[in-house]
Design a protein around this motif. Structure first.
Motif, mmCIF file in Angstrom:
data_model
loop_
_atom_site.group_PDB
_atom_site.id
_atom_site.type_symbol
_atom_site.label_atom_id
_atom_site.label_comp_id
_atom_site.label_asym_id
_atom_site.label_seq_id
_atom_site.Cartn_x
_atom_site.Cartn_y
_atom_site.Cartn_z
ATOM 1 N N ASP A 191 96.096 34.777 -14.193
ATOM 2 C CA ASP A 191 96.568 35.287 -15.474
ATOM 3 C C ASP A 191 95.691 34.805 -16.619
ATOM 4 O OD1 ASP A 191 97.374 32.646 -15.941
ATOM 5 O OD2 ASP A 191 99.403 33.028 -15.229
ATOM 6 N N LEU A 192 95.688 35.590 -17.688
ATOM 7 C CA LEU A 192 94.925 35.281 -18.898
ATOM 8 C C LEU A 192 95.808 35.488 -20.119
ATOM 9 C CD1 LEU A 192 91.536 37.167 -18.248
ATOM 10 C CD2 LEU A 192 91.911 34.700 -18.064
ATOM 11 N N SER A 193 95.538 34.735 -21.157
ATOM 12 C CA SER A 193 96.187 34.988 -22.440
ATOM 13 C C SER A 193 95.367 36.042 -23.179
ATOM 14 C CB SER A 193 96.245 33.707 -23.270
ATOM 15 O OG SER A 193 94.927 33.305 -23.645
ATOM 16 N N ALA A 194 95.910 36.564 -24.266
ATOM 17 C CA ALA A 194 95.170 37.529 -25.068
ATOM 18 C C ALA A 194 93.900 36.897 -25.631
ATOM 19 C CB ALA A 194 96.057 38.060 -26.196
ATOM 20 N N ALA A 195 94.004 35.620 -26.042
ATOM 21 C CA ALA A 195 92.835 34.926 -26.600
ATOM 22 C C ALA A 195 91.748 34.751 -25.545
ATOM 23 C CB ALA A 195 93.250 33.572 -27.163
ATOM 24 N N GLU A 196 92.140 34.391 -24.331
ATOM 25 C CA GLU A 196 91.162 34.212 -23.261
ATOM 26 C C GLU A 196 90.510 35.539 -22.886
ATOM 27 O OE1 GLU A 196 93.352 30.405 -21.060
ATOM 28 O OE2 GLU A 196 93.808 32.470 -20.465
ATOM 29 N N THR A 197 91.316 36.585 -22.845
ATOM 30 C CA THR A 197 90.783 37.912 -22.545
ATOM 31 C C THR A 197 89.802 38.347 -23.626
ATOM 32 O OG1 THR A 197 92.862 38.509 -21.453
ATOM 33 C CG2 THR A 197 91.387 40.307 -22.074
ATOM 34 N N ALA A 198 90.173 38.095 -24.883
ATOM 35 C CA ALA A 198 89.307 38.463 -26.003
ATOM 36 C C ALA A 198 87.954 37.767 -25.914
ATOM 37 C CB ALA A 198 89.996 38.122 -27.324
ATOM 38 N N GLU A 199 87.967 36.488 -25.578
ATOM 39 C CA GLU A 199 86.713 35.736 -25.474
ATOM 40 C C GLU A 199 85.836 36.265 -24.347
ATOM 41 O OE1 GLU A 199 85.146 31.112 -24.924
ATOM 42 O OE2 GLU A 199 87.289 31.566 -25.061
ATOM 43 N N LEU A 200 86.441 36.555 -23.199
ATOM 44 C CA LEU A 200 85.680 37.045 -22.054
ATOM 45 C C LEU A 200 85.128 38.451 -22.286
ATOM 46 C CD1 LEU A 200 87.983 35.802 -19.149
ATOM 47 C CD2 LEU A 200 85.693 34.958 -19.694
ATOM 48 N N ALA A 201 85.901 39.284 -22.987
ATOM 49 C CA ALA A 201 85.502 40.674 -23.197
ATOM 50 C C ALA A 201 84.714 40.884 -24.487
ATOM 51 C CB ALA A 201 86.742 41.567 -23.206
ATOM 52 N N GLY A 202 84.670 39.861 -25.335
ATOM 53 C CA GLY A 202 83.955 39.992 -26.603
ATOM 54 C C GLY A 202 84.716 40.811 -27.624
ATOM 55 N N LEU A 203 86.042 40.679 -27.644
ATOM 56 C CA LEU A 203 86.882 41.425 -28.567
ATOM 57 C C LEU A 203 87.660 40.469 -29.458
ATOM 58 C CD1 LEU A 203 88.441 43.888 -25.950
ATOM 59 C CD2 LEU A 203 86.542 44.398 -27.510
ATOM 60 N N SER A 204 88.341 41.020 -30.445
ATOM 61 C CA SER A 204 89.248 40.203 -31.240
ATOM 62 C C SER A 204 90.529 39.995 -30.439
ATOM 63 C CB SER A 204 89.577 40.889 -32.568
ATOM 64 O OG SER A 204 90.399 42.025 -32.352
ATOM 65 N N ARG A 205 91.257 38.931 -30.764
ATOM 66 C CA ARG A 205 92.491 38.645 -30.032
ATOM 67 C C ARG A 205 93.512 39.765 -30.218
ATOM 68 N NH1 ARG A 205 97.306 36.546 -31.131
ATOM 69 N NH2 ARG A 205 96.734 36.114 -33.293
ATOM 70 N N VAL A 206 93.590 40.303 -31.437
ATOM 71 C CA VAL A 206 94.551 41.382 -31.716
ATOM 72 C C VAL A 206 94.238 42.616 -30.878
ATOM 73 C CG1 VAL A 206 95.410 42.955 -33.493
ATOM 74 C CG2 VAL A 206 95.038 40.543 -34.045
ATOM 75 N N SER A 207 92.950 42.973 -30.798
ATOM 76 C CA SER A 207 92.555 44.148 -30.005
ATOM 77 C C SER A 207 92.842 43.927 -28.530
ATOM 78 C CB SER A 207 91.068 44.450 -30.204
ATOM 79 O OG SER A 207 90.816 44.879 -31.521
ATOM 80 N N ALA A 208 92.495 42.740 -28.047
ATOM 81 C CA ALA A 208 92.726 42.441 -26.635
ATOM 82 C C ALA A 208 94.208 42.543 -26.307
ATOM 83 C CB ALA A 208 92.193 41.057 -26.294
ATOM 84 N N ARG A 209 95.068 42.015 -27.196
ATOM 85 C CA ARG A 209 96.497 42.057 -26.938
ATOM 86 C C ARG A 209 97.011 43.497 -26.891
ATOM 87 N NH1 ARG A 209 98.254 39.488 -31.068
ATOM 88 N NH2 ARG A 209 99.128 41.251 -32.207
ATOM 89 N N ARG A 210 96.510 44.380 -27.740
ATOM 90 C CA ARG A 210 96.948 45.779 -27.733
ATOM 91 C C ARG A 210 96.626 46.445 -26.400
ATOM 92 N NH1 ARG A 210 94.999 49.524 -32.282
ATOM 93 N NH2 ARG A 210 96.609 50.833 -31.317
ATOM 94 N N TYR A 211 95.430 46.195 -25.909
ATOM 95 C CA TYR A 211 95.039 46.794 -24.624
ATOM 96 C C TYR A 211 95.834 46.178 -23.472
ATOM 97 C CZ TYR A 211 91.205 49.319 -26.822
ATOM 98 O OH TYR A 211 90.465 50.181 -27.590
ATOM 99 N N LEU A 212 96.071 44.892 -23.528
ATOM 100 C CA LEU A 212 96.854 44.234 -22.477
ATOM 101 C C LEU A 212 98.281 44.773 -22.446
ATOM 102 C CD1 LEU A 212 95.572 40.593 -22.976
ATOM 103 C CD2 LEU A 212 95.180 42.020 -20.952
ATOM 104 N N GLU A 213 98.869 44.967 -23.621
ATOM 105 C CA GLU A 213 100.219 45.512 -23.689
ATOM 106 C C GLU A 213 100.257 46.943 -23.148
ATOM 107 O OE1 GLU A 213 101.175 45.032 -27.784
ATOM 108 O OE2 GLU A 213 101.757 42.913 -27.575
ATOM 109 N N TYR A 214 99.213 47.707 -23.452
ATOM 110 C CA TYR A 214 99.142 49.082 -22.922
ATOM 111 C C TYR A 214 99.042 49.072 -21.395
ATOM 112 C CZ TYR A 214 97.085 53.509 -21.520
ATOM 113 O OH TYR A 214 96.818 54.688 -20.866
#
Length: 241
Positions: A191-214
């Motif tokens: 599992d990953l948090s939104a912040a961890e996903t954002a760092e790995l993907a090169g995105l902002s935390r807010v953007s990463a969270r939107r995609y994760l929720e989708y």
């Protein structure tokens, strides 16, 4: 592993039972030219995760070696002394085939596709060209394994190289970025948090969270709250493939 008088490779023991997962991809090399078969075997040996288990120089030998060793992949020439490689392709069972041939006429290419070839490489080719196709094949196998017992349409689209429809995404979400976040989560292995996903993907935390929720809404990921000693639980996301 032994060599016959011509120097061709033959594995002493038969392969694993059909359907059993292997740590490496076992390859049968088929070419009417002994030296060319040896060169192609050397190309395969350079690619991590692949191993040549035998070589053959006629269609009959190719079918016999395929039945004996049960390889995952056959590198198959079209011009064989006793039969066409297309006939070999039709009779192969429980194995994939990558056609490697000097034949460049469209009917031969089309018939290879109809009979189930996973790819087609025209001679002469470089070691890098073959390595690229072998890696593509390995990636497709990996994706098939990661999907699980049932495939969703987006899984099939990725396997066949079909772009997903942008209309299926909520407004403001990009198909390319969604695929990036999905691949990041899939490759994480946990599992990953939104912040961890954002760092790995090169995105902002807010953007990463939107995609994760989708992805969670689509059933491709799941939310896993992590409870600490105090305060609100941390939202963690894990791929469901």
């Amino acid at each position: 592993m032994t060599r016959d008088r011509s120097g061709d490779l033959h594995e002493d023991a038969p392969g694993a039972p059909v359907g059993e997962e292997r740590a490496e991809i076992r390859v049968l090399v088929v070419d009417d030219d002994f030296m060319v078969a040896r060169i192609h075997s050397g190309y395969v040996a350079r690619v991590p995760g692949f191993r040549v288990v035998a070589t053959a120089h006629t269609g009959a030998d190719a079918l016999a070696e395929a039945a004996r060793h049960r390889p995952d992949l056959v590198l198959l020439d079209i011009y064989l002394p006793d039969m066409s490689g297309l006939d070999v392709l039709k009779d192969l069972r429980d194995t994939d085939a990558l056609v490697i041939s000097a034949a460049r006429d469209v009917p031969t290419v089309r018939e290879s596709m109809r009979r189930g070839a996973v790819n087609y490489l025209i001679k002469p080719f470089t070691a890098d060209a073959l390595a690229e196709r072998l890696r593509q094949y390995a990636e497709t196998r990996r994706r098939l394994t990661s999907i699980g017992p049932e495939a969703r349409q987006d899984d099939v689209d990725r396997l066949f190289g079909t772009p997903s429809s942008a209309a299926a995404l909520p407004k403001g979400l990009s198909p390319a970025t969604c695929a990036l976040v999905a691949e990041t989560l899939r490759e994480a292995g946990g599992d990953l948090s939104a912040a961890e996903t954002a760092e790995l993907a090169g995105l902002s935390r807010v953007s990463a969270r939107r995609y994760l929720e989708y992805l969670c809404v689509e059933g491709r990921a799941e939310l896993r709250p992590r409870y600490g000693t105090a305060g609100r639980p941390e939202h963690r996301y894990q791929w469901r493939g």
